[in-house]
Write a protein that holds these residues in place. Structure first.
Motif, PDB file in Angstrom:
ATOM      1  N   GLU A  69     -48.020 -18.669 -20.374  1.00 20.91           N
ATOM      2  CA  GLU A  69     -48.684 -18.219 -19.144  1.00 20.91           C
ATOM      3  C   GLU A  69     -47.617 -17.752 -18.161  1.00 20.91           C
ATOM      4  O   GLU A  69     -46.572 -18.368 -18.036  1.00 20.91           O
ATOM      5  CB  GLU A  69     -49.483 -19.370 -18.529  1.00 20.91           C
ATOM      6  N   SER A  70     -47.886 -16.686 -17.441  1.00 18.94           N
ATOM      7  CA  SER A  70     -46.893 -16.124 -16.529  1.00 18.94           C
ATOM      8  C   SER A  70     -46.549 -17.066 -15.381  1.00 18.94           C
ATOM      9  O   SER A  70     -45.498 -16.939 -14.784  1.00 18.94           O
ATOM     10  CB  SER A  70     -47.386 -14.784 -15.991  1.00 18.94           C
ATOM     11  N   SER A  71     -47.433 -18.020 -15.072  1.00 18.39           N
ATOM     12  CA  SER A  71     -47.148 -18.946 -13.983  1.00 18.39           C
ATOM     13  C   SER A  71     -46.325 -20.154 -14.432  1.00 18.39           C
ATOM     14  O   SER A  71     -45.893 -20.945 -13.604  1.00 18.39           O
ATOM     15  CB  SER A  71     -48.464 -19.423 -13.350  1.00 18.39           C
ATOM     16  N   ALA A  72     -46.094 -20.294 -15.734  1.00 18.45           N
ATOM     17  CA  ALA A  72     -45.327 -21.436 -16.239  1.00 18.45           C
ATOM     18  C   ALA A  72     -43.856 -21.270 -15.888  1.00 18.45           C
ATOM     19  O   ALA A  72     -43.319 -20.165 -15.877  1.00 18.45           O
ATOM     20  CB  ALA A  72     -45.495 -21.557 -17.758  1.00 18.45           C
ATOM     21  N   ARG A  73     -43.196 -22.382 -15.570  1.00 20.56           N
ATOM     22  CA  ARG A  73     -41.759 -22.360 -15.282  1.00 20.56           C
ATOM     23  C   ARG A  73     -41.000 -22.096 -16.578  1.00 20.56           C
ATOM     24  O   ARG A  73     -41.446 -22.450 -17.662  1.00 20.56           O
ATOM     25  CB  ARG A  73     -41.315 -23.691 -14.681  1.00 20.56           C
ATOM     26  N   LEU A  74     -39.843 -21.513 -16.467  1.00 18.00           N
ATOM     27  CA  LEU A  74     -39.014 -21.188 -17.616  1.00 18.00           C
ATOM     28  C   LEU A  74     -38.267 -22.441 -18.063  1.00 18.00           C
ATOM     29  O   LEU A  74     -37.406 -22.941 -17.347  1.00 18.00           O
ATOM     30  CB  LEU A  74     -38.019 -20.082 -17.229  1.00 18.00           C
ATOM     31  N   SER A  75     -38.624 -22.937 -19.240  1.00 14.87           N
ATOM     32  CA  SER A  75     -37.958 -24.131 -19.761  1.00 14.87           C
ATOM     33  C   SER A  75     -36.589 -23.731 -20.321  1.00 14.87           C
ATOM     34  O   SER A  75     -36.367 -22.566 -20.675  1.00 14.87           O
ATOM     35  CB  SER A  75     -38.794 -24.770 -20.871  1.00 14.87           C
ATOM     36  N   PRO A  76     -35.671 -24.687 -20.420  1.00 15.94           N
ATOM     37  CA  PRO A  76     -34.362 -24.377 -21.018  1.00 15.94           C
ATOM     38  C   PRO A  76     -34.500 -23.843 -22.453  1.00 15.94           C
ATOM     39  O   PRO A  76     -33.760 -22.947 -22.849  1.00 15.94           O
ATOM     40  CB  PRO A  76     -33.626 -25.722 -20.995  1.00 15.94           C
ATOM     41  N   GLU A  77     -35.469 -24.372 -23.191  1.00 16.09           N
ATOM     42  CA  GLU A  77     -35.675 -23.919 -24.567  1.00 16.09           C
ATOM     43  C   GLU A  77     -36.133 -22.464 -24.603  1.00 16.09           C
ATOM     44  O   GLU A  77     -35.634 -21.659 -25.387  1.00 16.09           O
ATOM     45  CB  GLU A  77     -36.705 -24.807 -25.289  1.00 16.09           C
ATOM     46  N   ARG A  78     -37.087 -22.128 -23.742  1.00 18.10           N
ATOM     47  CA  ARG A  78     -37.605 -20.752 -23.683  1.00 18.10           C
ATOM     48  C   ARG A  78     -36.508 -19.796 -23.219  1.00 18.10           C
ATOM     49  O   ARG A  78     -36.365 -18.700 -23.738  1.00 18.10           O
ATOM     50  CB  ARG A  78     -38.809 -20.712 -22.740  1.00 18.10           C
ATOM     51  N   GLU A  79     -35.723 -20.217 -22.236  1.00 18.16           N
ATOM     52  CA  GLU A  79     -34.615 -19.389 -21.764  1.00 18.16           C
ATOM     53  C   GLU A  79     -33.618 -19.133 -22.894  1.00 18.16           C
ATOM     54  O   GLU A  79     -33.128 -18.008 -23.054  1.00 18.16           O
ATOM     55  CB  GLU A  79     -33.917 -20.069 -20.587  1.00 18.16           C
ATOM     56  N   ALA A  80     -33.323 -20.157 -23.689  1.00 24.53           N
ATOM     57  CA  ALA A  80     -32.396 -20.003 -24.812  1.00 24.53           C
ATOM     58  C   ALA A  80     -32.959 -19.038 -25.851  1.00 24.53           C
ATOM     59  O   ALA A  80     -32.216 -18.225 -26.422  1.00 24.53           O
ATOM     60  CB  ALA A  80     -32.099 -21.367 -25.446  1.00 24.53           C
ATOM     61  N   GLU A  81     -34.270 -19.101 -26.111  1.00 23.14           N
ATOM     62  CA  GLU A  81     -34.910 -18.165 -27.048  1.00 23.14           C
ATOM     63  C   GLU A  81     -34.754 -16.722 -26.560  1.00 23.14           C
ATOM     64  O   GLU A  81     -34.416 -15.830 -27.335  1.00 23.14           O
ATOM     65  CB  GLU A  81     -36.401 -18.467 -27.186  1.00 23.14           C
TER      66      GLU A  81
END
Length: 151
Positions: A6-18
């Protein structure tokens, strides 16, 4: 491939790494049209040899032009955004450290509280420590925070 977020979700470290891994693995950018290989062939032309991305037919119209601009600059834009995110986080952490130090300094300069004669010194000391800890941990969102005059 990761799940849609979802666009409102914060960027997790895992997602940022992906995201960073995908950007790093992709063909360098920006990608430019190379008519030698076809009307819709895009490649990175900045190196010693052609690095092909492939055929990207964006169609016609203003939305197609916007899609093209987004796509051909995506790798470099993503890398720049990730670098800016890291810089902003570092600035935030430095500012938080400065604010916590300032709060601690202000607490040490504050006048000592006075308590009634029959007040337990241990209870008074625990109360002050509790307030100190809350302010040090939460800064100006602490329930007992009162800024200095002229601050």
């Amino acid at each position: 491939m990761s799940a849609r977020v979802e666009s409102s979700a914060r960027l997790s470290p895992e997602r940022e790494a992906e995201i960073a891994a995908r950007a790093e693995a992709a063909t360098p950018g920006p990608w430019e049209a190379n008519a030698e290989y076809g009307a819709h062939f895009y490649a990175y032309l900045g190196g010693p040899y052609l690095l092909g991305v492939g055929t990207l037919n964006f169609g016609e119209g203003s939305a197609a032009e916007a899609d093209k601009a987004l796509t051909v600059n995506a790798r470099e834009d993503i890398r720049q955004l990730l670098a800016e995110l890291a810089a902003v986080r570092a600035e935030r952490d430095q500012a938080e450290t400065r604010v916590r130090k300032q709060i601690a300094d202000d607490l040490h300069r504050a006048e000592l509280p006075s308590f009634p004669r029959d007040e337990s010194p241990e209870l008074a000391a625990k109360t002050v420590r509790s307030v100190d800890v809350r302010i040090a941990n939460w800064g100006d969102t602490a329930a007992y925070w009162v800024p200095k005059d002229g601050a």
